[in-house]
Write a protein that holds these residues in place. Structure first.
Motif, short mmCIF file in Angstrom:
data_model
loop_
_atom_site.label_atom_id
_atom_site.label_comp_id
_atom_site.label_asym_id
_atom_site.label_seq_id
_atom_site.Cartn_x
_atom_site.Cartn_y
_atom_site.Cartn_z
N LYS A 146 -36.02 -4.64 -63.35
CA LYS A 146 -34.61 -5.01 -63.20
C LYS A 146 -33.73 -4.21 -64.14
O LYS A 146 -32.66 -3.73 -63.76
CB LYS A 146 -34.44 -6.51 -63.47
CG LYS A 146 -34.90 -7.40 -62.34
CD LYS A 146 -34.64 -8.87 -62.72
CE LYS A 146 -35.10 -9.82 -61.59
NZ LYS A 146 -34.90 -11.23 -61.99
N SER A 147 -34.18 -4.08 -65.39
CA SER A 147 -33.33 -3.44 -66.41
C SER A 147 -33.56 -1.94 -66.52
O SER A 147 -32.69 -1.22 -67.01
CB SER A 147 -33.60 -4.07 -67.77
OG SER A 147 -34.95 -3.85 -68.16
N SER A 148 -34.73 -1.47 -66.05
CA SER A 148 -35.11 -0.04 -66.18
C SER A 148 -35.12 0.38 -67.65
O SER A 148 -34.91 1.55 -67.96
CB SER A 148 -34.17 0.86 -65.37
OG SER A 148 -34.21 0.53 -64.01
N LYS A 149 -35.36 -0.57 -68.54
CA LYS A 149 -35.37 -0.29 -69.97
C LYS A 149 -36.60 -0.92 -70.61
O LYS A 149 -37.31 -1.71 -70.00
CB LYS A 149 -34.10 -0.85 -70.63
CG LYS A 149 -32.81 -0.22 -70.15
CD LYS A 149 -31.61 -0.87 -70.84
CE LYS A 149 -30.29 -0.28 -70.35
NZ LYS A 149 -29.13 -0.94 -70.99
N GLU A 195 -38.10 9.01 -61.73
CA GLU A 195 -38.19 7.84 -60.87
C GLU A 195 -39.26 6.90 -61.44
O GLU A 195 -40.32 7.33 -61.89
CB GLU A 195 -38.58 8.24 -59.45
CG GLU A 195 -37.53 9.09 -58.74
CD GLU A 195 -36.27 8.30 -58.45
OE1 GLU A 195 -36.37 7.07 -58.29
OE2 GLU A 195 -35.18 8.91 -58.38
N ILE A 196 -38.97 5.59 -61.44
CA ILE A 196 -39.91 4.61 -61.96
C ILE A 196 -41.07 4.45 -60.98
O ILE A 196 -40.86 4.15 -59.80
CB ILE A 196 -39.21 3.25 -62.21
CG1 ILE A 196 -38.14 3.41 -63.29
CG2 ILE A 196 -40.23 2.19 -62.62
CD1 ILE A 196 -37.36 2.13 -63.55
N PRO A 241 -40.81 1.14 -68.63
CA PRO A 241 -41.03 1.75 -67.32
C PRO A 241 -41.81 3.06 -67.45
O PRO A 241 -41.66 3.78 -68.44
CB PRO A 241 -39.60 1.99 -66.81
CG PRO A 241 -38.75 2.09 -68.04
CD PRO A 241 -39.39 1.20 -69.06
N ILE A 242 -42.64 3.34 -66.44
CA ILE A 242 -43.33 4.63 -66.34
C ILE A 242 -42.58 5.47 -65.34
O ILE A 242 -42.36 5.04 -64.21
CB ILE A 242 -44.79 4.43 -65.89
CG1 ILE A 242 -45.54 3.51 -66.87
CG2 ILE A 242 -45.50 5.78 -65.79
CD1 ILE A 242 -46.93 3.17 -66.40
N VAL A 246 -43.03 -7.40 -65.94
CA VAL A 246 -42.85 -6.26 -65.03
C VAL A 246 -41.54 -6.39 -64.28
O VAL A 246 -40.78 -5.43 -64.11
CB VAL A 246 -44.04 -6.15 -64.07
CG1 VAL A 246 -43.76 -5.09 -63.00
CG2 VAL A 246 -45.31 -5.80 -64.82
N THR A 247 -41.25 -7.61 -63.83
CA THR A 247 -39.99 -7.86 -63.11
C THR A 247 -38.80 -7.56 -64.02
O THR A 247 -37.81 -6.94 -63.58
CB THR A 247 -39.94 -9.32 -62.64
OG1 THR A 247 -41.09 -9.58 -61.83
CG2 THR A 247 -38.68 -9.58 -61.83
#
Length: 828
Positions: A398-401, A434-435, A427-428, A393-394
């Motif tokens: 961090k990467s948003s990918k 927005e994540i 990410p959702i 999850v971290t």
């Protein structure tokens, strides 16, 4: 200024004067009325004188009745001389008021009498009771006196007020002149304050009416509505006056718990417990029901206690929430149906949802896992080092990918069990991109990795096999020349020659080399099995006995009475059994027992063993030898890997390759100091029946020399040695290096009238036409042409089924003189 007037003394003097006048008037008036009454009674006595004398009571009755009424007599009685009642009349009945006034003495009764005289002689008398009615006159007089007194007092007060007013006006005039200037300034300042207040009230009203939310102001004690804003009117459809008259009872659905009782309770809670926020079912004036969100807050201002309610229409949000809940339910059903584990988390890494597969892999139920940090449930480590992996999850946040887990990631379940997983995280995002969370998808790839390892081994074996096959093919050509020349040399030497035993040793060495190349060919791609339906029991027994002949190791056989038949290459399967038995024998140098068991495995049982669903024959060969270390167990099927000081390392690799090519499975288990077991699973043909093998045709015993034979081979040494062998037996030999040259020689001999009796063709010609294609062309020229196939690939399907390709016989290289001679005799 005039002298001051004393109103109290004046009033007292006037009152005393009025009382004195009233008393004098009453005395005078009463005396007058009394004299009048007496005179009237004497007159009445004179009137009835003749009637009394004549004793005629009827004549004066009307007169006396009228006199009684007019003269206010209550009763009049006429007595005769003998004191007997002669005539009696009554006047008007007294009213209740008269009786009341009489009872308190305000109306007095007076009894009067008068003598009746006839010719100077008293012949009777009249007695009368007279009721004084002058009290009414007294009242009128008293009322008039009161009015006079009141008018007098008003006049007096007017005079007094005028005097006081004059004094006050003079004083106030002076004060007003002084205060007027200050008042003007105060008025100006007040005007400004009022204007500011109006502006403030207008701003407050605009702010109050600006929100789209309805605002209600209620009395905190009674719950009465003080005020509502414009949005409330629009939201519910009522007028301001209707809200003020009926209160908040009209805006609730009235259906419990959305009724007046519960609304009052909510208001009380806002006063006693603090702000309240809740959903409520409202009702519009037209009867439509809708959902609102209500916020209540207690407030005090202007020494009053209020509860302010802010109401927001959430009907669409409620519908959206219900739709979302339905969608989430559908998603949950979908997630429960997915074959991979799925875990979703919020932005803080806390678990929101976990599906059934994830529950099974992690050991955590949805209710237990929900709300917990992911790291508490999803415990992953590096499979090789045992170090904990970074929280996926971290990494996603961090990467948003989308990210993938590193290779060799293991999941530690709640019960401590471990499995290898493949994983991806993404990410959702909401509608604004927005994540809002992370979704993890993972699956157990433990068995898949094992299969991949098996495939990798297979590909490695296949690559090595290609090399081994090529080497074996070329080596067979060399061996064919060597072995052929040795055979010829032995034919030309006598047994007592010194070279004869040397040639025999060279022949044996060549035959051992032939066996080695045979193993290489079996291991290689070219070693495809030539399958026939067979019973496995006899093959196992014969192979084991052959290997263990003269050994201090014996076999115990435990086989089912009836084993299903299998389709196998008997030679290759015998080689597999021999390789395993040889390893078991070498693992027990001090002797021992090898346990061999065979059993039928049904389709249902195969699934529990991790096999593809079908019927199998299971063969287990177990020794009690030194065993194999677990770190080496995965390498025993690698080519040229061995733990023995002697050995090629090809035995188990070849065996593994043979079993794979039979669409079977081979597994090994071992424990150092205890022993090793190999288990073979071969597809069984449960519904097929074995038939006795046919007898081979007997070869002719005599072959006439002088026949013409073409030898086609790409290797010159092979062609030369074959020519020498055949020439030794009197055959005429022609050489061809490929199929085109062989066809040309065959065509030329046919046209020259000296036809070819036999053609021996090499199956594989690198860069040229081989035997498979050449035989077809030869048969186009002469369908009755006799062709024999030769190849270093002994296990090539064409070699096993040569008849199907137009050949009459097959010779495997390297061959000896007797092999070549036997094939020729069979054909010619």
């Amino acid at each position: 200024m005039t002298g001051k007037f004393n109103p109290k003394k004046t009033n007292a003097a006037i009152l005393m004067g009025l009382v004195a006048l009233f008393c004098i008037f009453v005395i005078f008036w009463e005396n007058q009325k009394l004299d009048s009454c007496k005179n009237a009674l004497r007159t009445n006595a004179q009137v009835i004188e003749s009637a009394l004398w004549n004793l005629d009571p009827h004549t004066p009755r009307a007169y006396l009745d009228l006199a009684a009424k007019l003269q206010n007599y209550e009763r009049m009685t006429v007595f005769a001389a003998n004191n007997e009642v002669f005539l009696e009349v009554t006047g008007s009945k007294c009213s209740l008021m008269d009786k009341a006034l009489e009872s308190i003495g305000l109306i007095l009764k007076a009894r009067h009498h008068a003598d009746v005289v006839h010719n100077g002689k008293v012949i009777g008398r009249i007695e009368a009771i007279h009721r004084h009615d002058t009290i009414y006159l007294y009242f009128y007089i008293l009322l008039l006196s009161g009015l006079i007194l009141l008018a007098t007092r008003m006049y007096v007060r007017t005079v007094e007020a005028k005097n006081i007013l004059e004094d006050r006006v003079f004083t106030r005039t002076q004060d007003l002149v002084v205060a007027n200037k200050g008042l003007q300034a105060e008025i100006a300042e007040r005007t400004k304050a009022e204007e500011a207040l109006r502006d403030s009230e207008e701003r407050y009203r605009e702010v109050y009416n600006a929100p789209s939310d309805a605002i209600f102001i209620h009395d905190a004690v009674t719950g009465a509505t003080y005020d509502v804003n414009r949005a409330a009117l629009e939201m519910y459809g009522y007028s301001y006056e209707e809200f003020m008259e009926q209160g908040i009872s009209i805006v609730s659905s009235g259906i419990p718990p959305y009724d007046q009782e519960h609304a009052t309770h909510k208001v009380e809670m806002a006063v006693t417990q603090g702000p309240q926020l809740f959903e409520w079912q409202g009702k519009k004036k037209n009867g439509d029901l809708f959902w609102v969100e209500v916020g209540l807050r207690y407030a005090e201002f202007s020494d009053q206690k209020y509860v302010i309610a802010v109401v927001r229409n959430v009907n669409q949000r409620k519908a959206a929430a219900e739709a979302l809940a339905a969608e989430q339910e559908r998603m949950a059903v979908t997630l429960r149906s997915i074959g991979d584990g799925v875990i979703t988390t919020d932005i803080n890494g806390n678990i929101v949802l976990i599906n059934k597969i994830a529950e099974k892999l992690t050991g955590w139920g949805h209710e237990e896992a929900a709300g917990k940090p992911l790291t508490e449930v999803f415990h992953i480590i590096d499979e090789k080092t045992g170090q904990r992996r970074e929280n996926p999850v971290t990494k996603v946040l961090k990467s948003s990918k989308i990210i993938d887990l590193a290779n060799h990631t293991a999941l530690i379940a709640r019960d401590g069990s471990q499995c290898t997983i493949a994983d991806s995280g993404a990410p959702i995002r909401d509608t604004n991109s927005e994540i809002i969370g992370v979704v993890l998808v993972f699956r157990d790839v433990t068995e898949e990795n094992k299969r991949e390892e098996e495939l990798a081994k297979g590909r490695k074996l296949e690559s090595v096999g290609l090399l081994a096959g090529g080497i074996a093919h070329d080596f067979n050509n060399i061996l064919a020349a060597i072995l052929g020349n040795i055979n010829l040399a032995l034919l030309y030497t006598k047994p007592d020659d010194k070279t004869h035993p040397l040639l025999k040793d060279a022949e044996k060495a060549s035959l051992r080399a032939k066996d080695l190349t045979q193993q290489l060919l079996t291991f290689a791609k070219g070693g495809e099995p030539i399958k026939k339906l067979a019973a496995i029991t006899d093959i196992i027994r014969d192979s084991a006995r052959f290997v263990l002949r003269g050994s201090n190791v014996r076999c115990n056989f435990n086989c089912a009475d009836v084993l299903w038949p299998v389709e196998i290459d008997q030679g290759q399967m015998s080689q597999v059994i021999q390789n395993i038995i040889i390893n078991a024998n070498q693992a027990m140098p001090e002797g021992g027992v090898i346990e061999v068991s065979c059993s039928n495995i049904s389709r249902d049982q195969s699934q529990g063993l991790g096999l593809s669903p079908q019927d199998y024959i299971g063969i287990t060969i177990k020794d009690s030898g030194v065993g194999i270390a677990s770190s080496l167990l995965d390498k025993i099927f690698d080519p040229y890997f061995t733990t023995k000081q002697t050995g090629s390392g090809l035995g188990l690799a070849v065996s593994h390759s043979i079993i794979r090519k039979h669409e079977g499975h081979m597994k090994a288990a071992s424990e150092p100091g205890v022993g090793t077991s190999f288990t073979l699973y071969l597809p069984a043909q449960r519904d097929k029946q074995l038939t006795p093998a046919g007898q081979e045709e007997a070869a002719p015993e005599v072959t006439r020399p002088g026949r013409r034979i073409i030898i086609m081979d790409d290797d010159g040494m092979v062609r030369k040695v074959c020519q020498s062998m055949l020439g030794h037996f009197g055959y005429e030999v022609l050489q061809a290096k490929d199929g085109e040259e062989a066809i040309s020689l065959f065509q030329g001999a046919r046209e020259g009238g000296v036809p070819i009796d036999l053609i021996i063709m090499d199956l594989t010609i690198p860069g040229g036409m081989g035997g498979e294609q050449a035989v077809q062309e030869i048969h186009k020229i002469d369908p009755d042409a006799k062709v024999v196939v030769s190849s270093g690939y002994s296990n090539d399907p064409i070699m096993a089924n040569y008849q199907n390709y137009g050949f009459l016989a097959a010779i495997v290289k390297p061959f000896q003189v007797q092999d070549l001679q036997a094939a020729i005799r069979r054909v010619l």
